[in-house]
Design a protein around this motif. Structure first.
Motif, PDB file in Angstrom:
ATOM      1  N   UNK A 178       0.842  -1.205   0.000  1.00 41.57           N
ATOM      2  CA  UNK A 178       0.000   0.000   0.000  1.00 41.57           C
ATOM      3  C   UNK A 178       0.869   1.244   0.000  1.00 41.57           C
ATOM      4  N   UNK A 179       2.142   1.071   0.317  1.00 42.09           N
ATOM      5  CA  UNK A 179       3.059   2.208   0.265  1.00 42.09           C
ATOM      6  C   UNK A 179       3.077   2.985   1.564  1.00 42.09           C
ATOM      7  N   UNK A 180       4.245   3.496   1.897  1.00 42.79           N
ATOM      8  CA  UNK A 180       4.365   4.313   3.118  1.00 42.79           C
ATOM      9  C   UNK A 180       3.883   5.713   2.795  1.00 42.79           C
ATOM     10  N   UNK A 181       2.624   5.963   3.036  1.00 42.29           N
ATOM     11  CA  UNK A 181       2.038   7.258   2.691  1.00 42.29           C
ATOM     12  C   UNK A 181       1.306   7.859   3.887  1.00 42.29           C
ATOM     13  N   UNK A 182       1.005   9.105   3.791  1.00 43.53           N
ATOM     14  CA  UNK A 182       0.244   9.787   4.829  1.00 43.53           C
ATOM     15  C   UNK A 182      -1.106  10.188   4.260  1.00 43.53           C
ATOM     16  N   UNK A 183      -2.185   9.732   4.903  1.00 45.09           N
ATOM     17  CA  UNK A 183      -3.528  10.057   4.425  1.00 45.09           C
ATOM     18  C   UNK A 183      -4.037  11.310   5.122  1.00 45.09           C
ATOM     19  N   UNK A 184      -4.922  12.044   4.485  1.00 44.53           N
ATOM     20  CA  UNK A 184      -5.389  13.306   5.069  1.00 44.53           C
ATOM     21  C   UNK A 184      -6.232  13.134   6.326  1.00 44.53           C
ATOM     22  N   UNK A 185      -6.900  11.984   6.459  1.00 43.67           N
ATOM     23  CA  UNK A 185      -7.730  11.754   7.636  1.00 43.67           C
ATOM     24  C   UNK A 185      -7.951  10.261   7.814  1.00 43.67           C
ATOM     25  N   UNK A 186      -8.527   9.910   8.960  1.00 43.21           N
ATOM     26  CA  UNK A 186      -8.735   8.499   9.311  1.00 43.21           C
ATOM     27  C   UNK A 186      -9.726   7.821   8.366  1.00 43.21           C
ATOM     28  N   UNK A 187     -10.769   8.536   7.954  1.00 38.92           N
ATOM     29  CA  UNK A 187     -11.777   7.944   7.074  1.00 38.92           C
ATOM     30  C   UNK A 187     -11.166   7.552   5.726  1.00 38.92           C
ATOM     31  N   UNK A 188     -10.294   8.406   5.187  1.00 43.49           N
ATOM     32  CA  UNK A 188      -9.643   8.093   3.916  1.00 43.49           C
ATOM     33  C   UNK A 188      -8.727   6.890   4.063  1.00 43.49           C
ATOM     34  N   UNK A 189      -8.015   6.820   5.183  1.00 44.74           N
ATOM     35  CA  UNK A 189      -7.131   5.672   5.431  1.00 44.74           C
ATOM     36  C   UNK A 189      -7.932   4.381   5.490  1.00 44.74           C
ATOM     37  N   UNK A 190      -9.083   4.401   6.189  1.00 45.28           N
ATOM     38  CA  UNK A 190      -9.932   3.203   6.265  1.00 45.28           C
ATOM     39  C   UNK A 190     -10.384   2.780   4.871  1.00 45.28           C
ATOM     40  N   UNK A 191     -10.816   3.747   4.074  1.00 46.07           N
ATOM     41  CA  UNK A 191     -11.306   3.419   2.732  1.00 46.07           C
ATOM     42  C   UNK A 191     -10.197   2.827   1.865  1.00 46.07           C
ATOM     43  N   UNK A 192      -8.980   3.374   1.980  1.00 44.08           N
ATOM     44  CA  UNK A 192      -7.862   2.867   1.192  1.00 44.08           C
ATOM     45  C   UNK A 192      -7.502   1.441   1.597  1.00 44.08           C
ATOM     46  N   UNK A 193      -7.452   1.189   2.894  1.00 44.99           N
ATOM     47  CA  UNK A 193      -7.124  -0.159   3.376  1.00 44.99           C
ATOM     48  C   UNK A 193      -8.210  -1.153   2.967  1.00 44.99           C
ATOM     49  N   UNK A 194      -9.472  -0.734   3.083  1.00 43.83           N
ATOM     50  CA  UNK A 194     -10.565  -1.610   2.683  1.00 43.83           C
ATOM     51  C   UNK A 194     -10.471  -1.951   1.196  1.00 43.83           C
ATOM     52  N   UNK A 195     -10.189  -0.955   0.362  1.00 44.68           N
ATOM     53  CA  UNK A 195     -10.069  -1.183  -1.075  1.00 44.68           C
ATOM     54  C   UNK A 195      -8.918  -2.142  -1.384  1.00 44.68           C
TER      55      UNK A 195
END
Length: 214
Positions: free
Chosen positions: A162-179
């Protein structure tokens, strides 16, 4: 008693309230108290309807995956101050539900769910849910990462791919991990099987279920 009050309210245009209360043996003070409470109830219902609309929009945006905790967190992130119990009640009344891994995978009763001894896995709520689904819980030994090697391997793969990245918020991080897990890892990512060659985890599980049925 509410039915009598509603009848009085419906007929007050045709008959005096005092006469209706006398005939129906209802105290006028009780009727007017109900009228005041009815207005408050209608206001609360309108507020619940508005909240339900916001919840529905967030639920659809999450691909119908968010449950109460995530919906509540997203509402607060958007500046909406609302009690979590109220969110749970509104979602329950309108049958708005998140997606659990059990619902997607459909494991048979008696399957083992293995984890380390993190507090989220040893909590009463988690153990109660496992019992509800008829699953068996297994926890690794304290201080031994090898007991949980399969899960540790997945976390390492998730971080790597998924890459060492920084997401703008927790909701976006959840959506990315789920995808990553549901769209790519489970259904598209090929891993070499010693017998069948390269398969996705979904293909491997399907072959395993067919073998058990046979």
């Amino acid at each position: 008693m509410s039915e009598l009050y509603r009848l009085i309210y419906a007929e007050k245009a045709n008959h005096p309230v005092v006469l209706l209360c006398r005939v129906l043996k209802v105290a006028r003070s009780s009727y007017y108290a109900w009228r005041g409470g009815e207005a408050a109830r209608r206001e609360r219902q309108a507020a619940d309807d508005a909240l339900a609309h916001e919840i529905t929009v967030l639920h659809i945006a999450s691909r119908h995956t968010y449950g109460v905790p995530s919906i509540h967190a997203e509402l607060r992130r958007l500046g909406r101050r609302v009690n979590r119990k109220r969110v749970a009640r509104v979602m329950r009344e309108r049958d708005i539900r998140g997606v659990m891994a059990h619902g997607r995978g459909g494991p048979e009763p008696g399957c083992v769910i293995h984890s380390d001894r993190g507090s989220e896995y040893t909590s009463a709520q988690f153990r109660e849910r496992i019992g509800k689904f008829g699953l068996r819980q297994s926890c690794g030994r304290t201080g031994s990462c090898f007991d949980n090697a399969a899960a540790e391997s997945f976390w390492a793969l998730l971080e790597e791919e998924s890459g060492a990245r920084t997401w703008p918020d927790r909701a976006t991080a959840r959506a990315e991990v789920f995808t990553f897990i549901e769209t790519f890892y489970n259904r598209r990512r090929l891993r070499k099987h010693k017998t069948f060659g390269y398969l996705t985890p979904a293909d491997t599980r399907q072959r395993h279920q067919h073998a058990l049925a046979a």
